[in-house]
Design a protein around this motif. Structure first.
Motif, PDB file in Angstrom:
ATOM      1  N   LEU A 352      20.173   9.138  42.247  1.00  0.00           N
ATOM      2  CA  LEU A 352      20.733   7.913  42.816  1.00  0.00           C
ATOM      3  C   LEU A 352      22.113   8.173  43.398  1.00  0.00           C
ATOM      4  O   LEU A 352      22.844   9.032  42.883  1.00  0.00           O
ATOM      5  N   PRO A 353      22.524   7.480  44.439  1.00  0.00           N
ATOM      6  CA  PRO A 353      21.737   6.477  45.177  1.00  0.00           C
ATOM      7  C   PRO A 353      20.588   7.112  45.948  1.00  0.00           C
ATOM      8  O   PRO A 353      20.735   8.199  46.503  1.00  0.00           O
ATOM      9  N   TYR A 354      19.470   6.408  45.984  1.00  0.00           N
ATOM     10  CA  TYR A 354      18.257   6.860  46.646  1.00  0.00           C
ATOM     11  C   TYR A 354      18.010   5.915  47.812  1.00  0.00           C
ATOM     12  O   TYR A 354      17.773   4.725  47.631  1.00  0.00           O
ATOM     13  N   ARG A 355      18.061   6.452  49.031  1.00  0.00           N
ATOM     14  CA  ARG A 355      18.049   5.605  50.231  1.00  0.00           C
ATOM     15  C   ARG A 355      16.794   5.893  51.049  1.00  0.00           C
ATOM     16  O   ARG A 355      16.612   7.012  51.527  1.00  0.00           O
ATOM     17  N   LEU A 356      15.968   4.877  51.247  1.00  0.00           N
ATOM     18  CA  LEU A 356      14.734   4.999  52.025  1.00  0.00           C
ATOM     19  C   LEU A 356      14.841   4.163  53.297  1.00  0.00           C
ATOM     20  O   LEU A 356      15.220   2.993  53.239  1.00  0.00           O
ATOM     21  N   ALA A 357      14.503   4.759  54.449  1.00  0.00           N
ATOM     22  CA  ALA A 357      14.617   4.063  55.735  1.00  0.00           C
ATOM     23  C   ALA A 357      13.308   4.128  56.501  1.00  0.00           C
ATOM     24  O   ALA A 357      12.555   5.098  56.392  1.00  0.00           O
ATOM     25  N   GLU A 358      13.051   3.075  57.269  1.00  0.00           N
ATOM     26  CA  GLU A 358      11.825   3.003  58.068  1.00  0.00           C
ATOM     27  C   GLU A 358      12.021   2.000  59.198  1.00  0.00           C
ATOM     28  O   GLU A 358      12.583   0.923  58.991  1.00  0.00           O
ATOM     29  N   TYR A 359      11.570   2.367  60.401  1.00  0.00           N
ATOM     30  CA  TYR A 359      11.444   1.367  61.464  1.00  0.00           C
ATOM     31  C   TYR A 359      10.046   0.771  61.320  1.00  0.00           C
ATOM     32  O   TYR A 359       9.110   1.153  62.018  1.00  0.00           O
ATOM     33  N   GLY A 360       9.882  -0.127  60.365  1.00  0.00           N
ATOM     34  CA  GLY A 360       8.569  -0.635  60.014  1.00  0.00           C
ATOM     35  C   GLY A 360       8.133  -1.818  60.847  1.00  0.00           C
ATOM     36  O   GLY A 360       8.943  -2.663  61.234  1.00  0.00           O
ATOM     37  N   THR A 361       6.828  -1.880  61.127  1.00  0.00           N
ATOM     38  CA  THR A 361       6.256  -3.016  61.849  1.00  0.00           C
ATOM     39  C   THR A 361       5.875  -4.097  60.845  1.00  0.00           C
ATOM     40  O   THR A 361       5.151  -3.834  59.881  1.00  0.00           O
ATOM     41  N   CYS A 362       6.371  -5.309  61.075  1.00  0.00           N
ATOM     42  CA  CYS A 362       6.086  -6.438  60.186  1.00  0.00           C
ATOM     43  C   CYS A 362       5.513  -7.596  60.990  1.00  0.00           C
ATOM     44  O   CYS A 362       5.707  -7.680  62.209  1.00  0.00           O
TER      45      CYS A 362
END
Length: 645
Positions: A352-362
């Motif tokens: 930690l810190p654990y950082r997750l990123a995504e250009y996700g379609t919603c």
């Protein structure tokens, strides 16, 4: 006597029952003439409502967001009074203040309102405002309220009353108009000096397409004619720079009935802008230590029940699909998927810190009446990320996210912004918000501490938090002064426990991480819509779909133009040749209208000297340059993401 604490820390004593307006008069008659409402112990009240206990007090004027909102809410009631005078028998649903004015939904019994009728209503509103009638608040029992609207045959207000508790119901009356309303309102109608009813729309009752369609009338009002005149100028400019108009002219996006409302199709020019924004985000996030992930566009119902989005968020989600006895939903947010990725591998405090990123379609099921160009759509691509951290790490992580916003503001030339710090309403725990009063206080204090210590401008807004924690909504203003909600930065104290997210602490115990939801660039859709208006379609070189247009003067220089095309493409510059047989003046005009940053005019002279005549969009002739010199200049602008001159 009661003690009133003012924003500067000064404490004054008054008789119990004093009003905010009376307190304002005790300070200054001039101030009292500007007071529209008051913030009393964190809640917005009528300035004329008696205060009977010790309280903190902030007097609200037109320059305060809550003051302006109260002004426009009162204006909606004034409009309703005017409508009732001109259309007897009309029934009203709801009439709230919105970002730029107000609206009221009404059942006109089959009658139609035209633009000409709006002008008549404006005249009637101005006439009623001049009567300077007080907005009077009255507490009323539920039985009395039901009888009042039953006698009127008003099924809309009776429906609203079903969900209200006895002892919490109030009526407001001004002049000949009485309405069910929790308030607050301005002291009198006389504050309203200028009126503009802007447009008419249809709106389904309760937002349900199966229900009757009501008439929605939008308007805006001001405390002076001068401000209305300035508003009219801004609106005319906004029409000229409307992102829907510019998007069509520049080939950025389109909509198609067979694809469906609220589902934008990105054309080649729009796809280029998307790619550049993603590149910026990925570069920024990689430097900041984010890990990139990809998640599916559907998930089982059970995951959204675990997250708490069902039932809280069900109205904003597309209906479920049935498959092999399971219900699946289109993804309306990325966070539950990211939580599953966090949980897939055991974590320790060292991770930690654990950082997750995504250009996700919603996908969000926005009501058809609420869809608006790229600003309100049903398919959106979100610059999303989630940070899992300890409480000790929270300050640095939350501050780093805010600083990322500031960096982006600098790149895009956003000079005016404010952070809206949205907190919960204690009385709605267990209904609108997770029922964890201790955690609400703790996390709101953490966010407030970051904002204060960072010196970032912010306003605190009660009862607008996410259901799982406090949040910051980032409000920005375009170059023409239009306000947009860009993105959000949210704190989540609930979903970590819901998903049983854990990490091993330094003393070999287990703990649950705090979660920060952040989206500095918001969605492609909303942000590109903002940028179209902010730049008036004239994108900086690094972001422009087409960066250079080569304009040969005659066919004799066409071969030279094609060789320049190859050189610029090899330098990773987006370029085209205008090989039409039109005269050079028309080519220049057309390229100006297409808002291409650079034009290279080439004729026999430029060909013989191996040079180019450079023109800058909106700036005109910049003189003759060598092609290598020009390429180096453009590459520098692209690499450094230089803003428009």
């Amino acid at each position: 006597m009661i003690k009133i604490t003012l924003p500067d820390g000064a404490v004054r004593e008054y008789e119990s029952g004093v009003t905010a307006l009376e307190i304002a008069k005790s300070i200054s008659e001039g101030l009292a003439r500007k007071v529209l409402a008051a913030n009393v112990n964190g809640q917005v009240w009528d300035a004329t409502r008696p205060i009977t206990t010790d309280a903190t007090l902030k007097l609200l004027t037109w320059t305060d967001t809550d003051g302006k909102s109260t002004f426009w809410h009162s204006s909606a009631h004034l409009m309703a009074e005017a409508v009732e005078a001109l259309y007897p028998g009309v029934k009203f649903w709801v009439g709230p203040a919105v970002d730029n004015g107000f609206y009221y939904d009404m059942d006109l019994g089959g009658r139609q309102i035209t633009d000409e009728d709006l002008r008549k209503l404006e005249t009637k509103m101005a006439e009623l405002a001049k009567q300077n009638e007080a907005y009077r608040r009255k507490e009323i029992s539920k039985a009395e309220a039901i009888k009042y609207f039953s006698d009127k045959g008003d099924e809309y207000k009776l429906d609203l009353l079903e969900n209200l508790q006895d002892g919490s119901i109030t009526f407001y009356t001004q002049g000949a108009f009485t309405d069910l309303c929790r308030g607050p309102h301005i002291p009198t109608t006389g504050f309203i000096k200028a009126v503009r009813l802007t447009n008419i729309a249809g709106a389904y009752w309760k937002g349900d397409e199966k229900n009757k369609q009501l008439t929605r009338v939008y308007g805006v009002t001001f405390p002076s004619q001068k401000e209305l005149d300035e508003y009219d100028v801004m609106i005319e400019e906004a029409r000229r720079l409307d992102h829907r108009k510019l998007g069509k002219e520049l080939g950025i996006f389109t909509f198609d009935d067979q694809v469906g409302p609220g589902l934008p199709l990105w054309m080649p020019n729009g796809a280029v802008i998307i790619e550049q924004l993603e590149r910026l985000a990925k570069e920024t996030e990689e430097r900041a230590g984010y890990k990139r992930v990809v998640t599916p566009n559907i998930a089982k119902e059970s995951m959204y029940i675990t997250s708490g989005h069902l039932p809280y968020y069900a109205d904003s989600m597309f209906p479920p699909m049935e498959l092999e006895g399971e219900k699946y939903y289109l993804k309306s947010m990325n966070c539950p998927h990211h939580h599953k990725i966090f949980a897939a591998e055991q974590k320790s405090y060292k991770d930690l810190p654990y950082r997750l990123a995504e250009y996700g379609t919603c996908y969000r099921y926005e009501q058809s009446g609420e869809l608006f160009g790229l600003m309100r759509v049903r398919c959106l691509h979100m610059n999303d990320a989630h940070i899992y951290c300890t409480k000790e790490q929270f300050y640095d992580e939350f501050r780093a996210v805010n600083e990322m916003y500031l960096k982006y503001f600098q790149i895009f030339g956003i000079d005016k912004y404010v952070m809206r710090f949205s907190t919960h309403e204690p009385g709605k725990l267990g209904k609108k918000y997770i029922d964890e009063p201790g955690l609400w206080k703790e996390t709101e204090d953490l966010v407030r501490d970051v904002l204060i210590r960072s010196g970032i401008p912010y306003v605190e807004v009660p009862d607008e938090a996410a259901f799982y924690g406090p949040k910051i909504d980032v409000q920005i203003w375009s170059a023409i002064g239009r306000e947009f909600t860009l993105a959000t930065n949210q704190v989540d104290f609930a979903q970590g426990r819901r998903f049983k997210l854990e990490f091993t602490t330094g003393d070999n115990q287990t703990d649950t991480p705090l979660i920060i939801h952040r989206a500095p660039l918001g969605t492609h859709e909303r942000f590109i819509g903002f940028l179209l208006e902010h730049y008036a379609g004239k994108f900086p070189v690094w972001l422009a779909p087409l960066q250079v247009k080569i304009l040969p003067i005659t066919d004799k220089s066409l071969e030279y133009a094609q060789s320049l095309l190859v050189s610029l493409k090899n330098a990773d510059i987006r370029v085209e040749v205008d090989d039409r047989s039109d005269k050079i003046g028309k080519k220049i005009r057309d390229t100006e209208l297409a808002k291409v940053p650079y034009m290279l005019v080439v004729g026999e002279k430029e060909m013989n000297e191996n040079k180019v005549a450079v023109r800058r969009q909106g700036k005109g002739d910049l003189g003759v340059q060598g092609i290598e010199e020009f390429i180096a200049q453009v590459q520098k602008e692209i690499k450094e993401r230089v803003p428009n001159p």
